[in-house]
Design an enzyme around this catalytic site. Structure first.
Site, short mmCIF file in Angstrom:
data_model
loop_
_atom_site.label_atom_id
_atom_site.label_comp_id
_atom_site.label_asym_id
_atom_site.label_seq_id
_atom_site.Cartn_x
_atom_site.Cartn_y
_atom_site.Cartn_z
N HIS A 263 -31.20 4.72 -40.96
CA HIS A 263 -32.20 4.03 -40.14
C HIS A 263 -33.43 3.72 -40.99
O HIS A 263 -33.60 2.60 -41.45
CB HIS A 263 -32.53 4.92 -38.94
CG HIS A 263 -33.34 4.28 -37.87
ND1 HIS A 263 -33.67 2.95 -37.85
CD2 HIS A 263 -33.91 4.80 -36.75
CE1 HIS A 263 -34.38 2.68 -36.77
NE2 HIS A 263 -34.55 3.78 -36.09
N HIS A 302 -26.32 -6.30 -40.77
CA HIS A 302 -27.08 -5.69 -39.67
C HIS A 302 -26.21 -5.65 -38.43
O HIS A 302 -25.41 -6.56 -38.22
CB HIS A 302 -28.35 -6.52 -39.39
CG HIS A 302 -29.37 -5.81 -38.56
ND1 HIS A 302 -29.31 -5.77 -37.19
CD2 HIS A 302 -30.45 -5.09 -38.92
CE1 HIS A 302 -30.33 -5.06 -36.75
NE2 HIS A 302 -31.04 -4.63 -37.77
N ASP A 358 -34.79 -4.53 -44.96
CA ASP A 358 -34.95 -3.54 -46.02
C ASP A 358 -34.72 -4.10 -47.42
O ASP A 358 -34.98 -3.43 -48.41
CB ASP A 358 -33.97 -2.38 -45.79
CG ASP A 358 -34.37 -1.57 -44.58
OD1 ASP A 358 -35.56 -1.29 -44.47
OD2 ASP A 358 -33.50 -1.24 -43.77
N1 ACO Z 1 -22.03 -4.82 -48.16
C1 ACO Z 1 -20.71 -5.15 -48.22
N2 ACO Z 1 -19.92 -5.26 -47.15
C2 ACO Z 1 -20.48 -5.03 -45.95
C3 ACO Z 1 -21.85 -4.70 -45.81
C4 ACO Z 1 -22.63 -4.61 -46.97
N3 ACO Z 1 -23.93 -4.31 -46.92
N4 ACO Z 1 -22.14 -4.52 -44.50
C5 ACO Z 1 -21.00 -4.73 -43.83
N5 ACO Z 1 -19.99 -5.04 -44.72
C6 ACO Z 1 -18.62 -5.42 -44.38
C7 ACO Z 1 -17.79 -4.21 -43.98
O1 ACO Z 1 -17.14 -3.64 -45.08
C8 ACO Z 1 -16.84 -4.82 -42.98
O2 ACO Z 1 -15.86 -5.52 -43.71
P1 ACO Z 1 -14.32 -5.53 -43.17
O3 ACO Z 1 -14.37 -6.27 -41.88
O4 ACO Z 1 -13.53 -6.20 -44.25
O5 ACO Z 1 -13.94 -4.08 -42.98
C9 ACO Z 1 -17.69 -5.89 -42.27
O6 ACO Z 1 -18.68 -6.27 -43.23
C10 ACO Z 1 -18.36 -5.36 -40.99
O7 ACO Z 1 -19.09 -4.17 -41.32
P2 ACO Z 1 -19.46 -3.03 -40.25
O8 ACO Z 1 -19.70 -1.75 -41.00
O9 ACO Z 1 -18.46 -3.00 -39.15
O10 ACO Z 1 -20.80 -3.58 -39.65
P3 ACO Z 1 -21.87 -2.72 -38.80
O11 ACO Z 1 -22.50 -3.66 -37.86
O12 ACO Z 1 -21.26 -1.48 -38.26
O13 ACO Z 1 -22.87 -2.26 -39.95
C11 ACO Z 1 -24.79 -1.99 -41.27
C12 ACO Z 1 -24.17 -2.70 -40.04
C13 ACO Z 1 -24.68 -0.47 -41.11
C14 ACO Z 1 -26.28 -2.36 -41.36
C15 ACO Z 1 -24.04 -2.46 -42.53
O14 ACO Z 1 -24.13 -3.86 -42.68
C16 ACO Z 1 -24.52 -1.75 -43.81
O15 ACO Z 1 -24.05 -0.67 -44.10
N6 ACO Z 1 -25.48 -2.39 -44.56
C17 ACO Z 1 -26.03 -1.76 -45.73
C18 ACO Z 1 -27.09 -0.73 -45.35
C19 ACO Z 1 -28.36 -1.37 -44.81
O16 ACO Z 1 -28.88 -2.33 -45.37
N7 ACO Z 1 -28.90 -0.82 -43.70
C20 ACO Z 1 -30.15 -1.30 -43.10
C21 ACO Z 1 -29.93 -1.91 -41.77
S1 ACO Z 1 -31.47 -2.55 -41.15
C22 ACO Z 1 -32.30 -1.23 -40.46
O17 ACO Z 1 -31.73 -0.26 -40.05
C23 ACO Z 1 -33.78 -1.26 -40.38
#
Ligand code: ACO
Length: 422
Positions: A263, A302, A358
């Site tokens: 978060h 996101h 971020d």
């Molecule tokens: N880099 C590479 N691949 C990604 C990323 C990423 N940052 N984020 C998602 N994916 C891919 C996943 O591997 C998945 O691929 P697949 O369908 O082939 O399996 C697909 O995109 C969907 O990903 P999910 O994890 O299901 O998406 P979710 O909505 O659950 O996750 C999250 C959102 C946690 C923000 C994710 O994008 C992530 O981990 N990002 C990096 C961390 C980050 O920047 N967090 C800050 C969020 S903003 C905040 O909290 C203020």
């Protein structure tokens, strides 16, 4: 015509029609047809836990509005304290209202001497500032026991003022303590952001005047982080607040939620990632590794935004204003190259992965001299306004205590076996 859905219980053939209202269907209608059958929705992925008039997000379009005002306009023309007023009161203040609000906040910035001397100084010398903040916010409830009268309008308002006003003081104190530096008292002649920077960085000078461009950048970052509807920490605030505990205890729970790397800590991960990539030449290999399943591109993607996070666009621009003063963060070029490469790559575009808030915020904070441990603390200061706006809204709605159900998957009933027989 009212839009609706019809649910049929195939065991009995009975049906119920439920209207779709404000984009949702009421679960109590469902319960009439299916008592004892629960929605299974861990992490509330498809559950609207509240009716709220505070913040609107359109994740597909990349839109964010506080009380109907687009975030771009607020970041351009408003101040954090005006935005805090907007979130809490529902409307922008008149000139006189804003003046009174700023005055109230400014004159509640001091913390009780015992919070500093006896409480903060009791932490271990290398305590994480976010751990200190979580505990200090909770401790405030013992200094203001009247805060438990949450349905007394005057008392409730006083605690809101106190919390918004004292967060920067506690945050800066947490940093100073963990850096082994003496506490700096608030300077009420300064603006909210300038005062925070003074409490962070003042040394021997009689008055610390922050660079106006940096103070404005901090204020803009505070505006961008002030609220984001039902995120993890706001949900913690609402859930804990639904027990009718005082706002300091509920805010401490929200701060604790923000402490988590999923978060409030993602911008720290971005800095670590950029530092580990090290040079522009390594960007293609890093992207290839992410695509083959080795780690994630931090600061991308996101849960709600499936488009460019509107806050990321504003921060990207603010970064250049900050770097004019501080000099460019050497990691910026790697970040820009990463963004350019990812946005041109089918892996990221097909998954609708764009930079989030971020991706650039850590670069600004780092250039301004904030240690990475302070990043979640910098998030908690402005998010306090959002937490409180949701708390006030929830109390006015007279909601029940938050108490979800579960699907029990454990052992059936069995008899206790004495130790000697196991
Ligand atoms: N880099 C590479 N691949 C990604 C990323 C990423 N940052 N984020 C998602 N994916 C891919 C996943 O591997 C998945 O691929 P697949 O369908 O082939 O399996 C697909 O995109 C969907 O990903 P999910 O994890 O299901 O998406 P979710 O909505 O659950 O996750 C999250 C959102 C946690 C923000 C994710 O994008 C992530 O981990 N990002 C990096 C961390 C980050 O920047 N967090 C800050 C969020 S903003 C905040 O909290 C203020």
């Amino acid at each position: 015509m009212t839009e609706s859905i019809t649910i049929t219980d195939n065991r009995t053939g009975e049906s119920i029609e439920i209207p779709i209202t404000s984009g949702g269907v009421a679960a109590d209608e469902w319960e009439k047809l299916l008592p004892g059958i629960w929605f299974y929705d861990p992490a509330f992925m498809t559950t609207a836990a509240a009716e709220s008039a505070v913040t609107f997000i359109d994740g597909d379009a990349g839109k964010l509005e506080y009380r109907g005002y687009p975030i771009e306009q607020l970041a351009e023309s408003s101040t954090y304290l005006e935005v805090a007023y907007l979130l809490l009161h529902g409307d922008l203040p008149s000139g006189a209202e804003l003046e009174a609000w700023v005055h109230e906040i400014t004159y509640h910035t001091f913390i009780h001497e015992n919070v500093r001397k006896r409480f903060l100084e009791g932490f271990h010398y290398d305590a994480h500032p976010m751990g200190i903040l979580v505990s200090a916010v909770a401790a405030l409830s013992t200094f203001y026991p009247e805060a438990s009268n949450i349905f007394d309008d005057t008392i409730r308002y006083k605690q809101i003022i106190r919390l918004i006003a004292k967060m920067p003081t506690l945050a800066a104190a947490a940093h100073r303590f963990s850096a082994g530096m003496p506490f700096v008292y608030p300077d009420n002649s300064l603006s909210f952001a300038s005062n925070f920077l003074s409490m962070m960085w003042k040394t021997a000078e009689p008055r610390f005047d922050a660079n106006p461009a940096l103070a404005r950048a901090v204020d803009v970052l505070f505006i961008l982080h002030a609220d984001h509807e039902q995120n993890c920490s706001t949900t913690a605030m609402r859930v804990v607040g639904s027990s009718h505990v005082d706002p300091y205890s509920a805010c401490a729970a929200a701060c604790a939620a923000l402490y988590g790397p999923r978060h409030g800590g993602a911008n720290e991960q971005v800095i670590r990632m950029l530092a580990s990539i090290g040079s522009l030449d390594n960007v293609p290999d890093f992207i290839a590794a992410v695509k083959s399943g080795h780690g994630r591109l931090q600061g991308f993607g996101h849960r709600v935004y499936k488009n460019y996070d509107p806050r990321a666009k504003i921060i990207r621009k603010a970064a250049y204003d900050v770097f004019e003063v501080t000099g460019k963060n050497p990691l910026l070029d790697i970040a820009l190259k990463l963004e350019e490469t990812a946005l041109a790559d089918e892996y990221f575009t097909s998954r609708r992965l764009y930079p989030n808030v971020d991706f650039y915020s850590g670069l600004i904070y780092q250039a301004m001299g904030f240690p990475m441990e302070m990043f979640p603390v910098l998030f908690a200061i402005p998010r306090t306004a959002g937490w409180l706006a949701h708390w006030v809204e929830m109390l006015a709605q007279d909601t029940k205590i938050a108490r979800p159900r579960q699907l029990y998957v454990g052992s059936p009933r069995r008899d206790y076996v004495p130790l000697a027989d196991r």
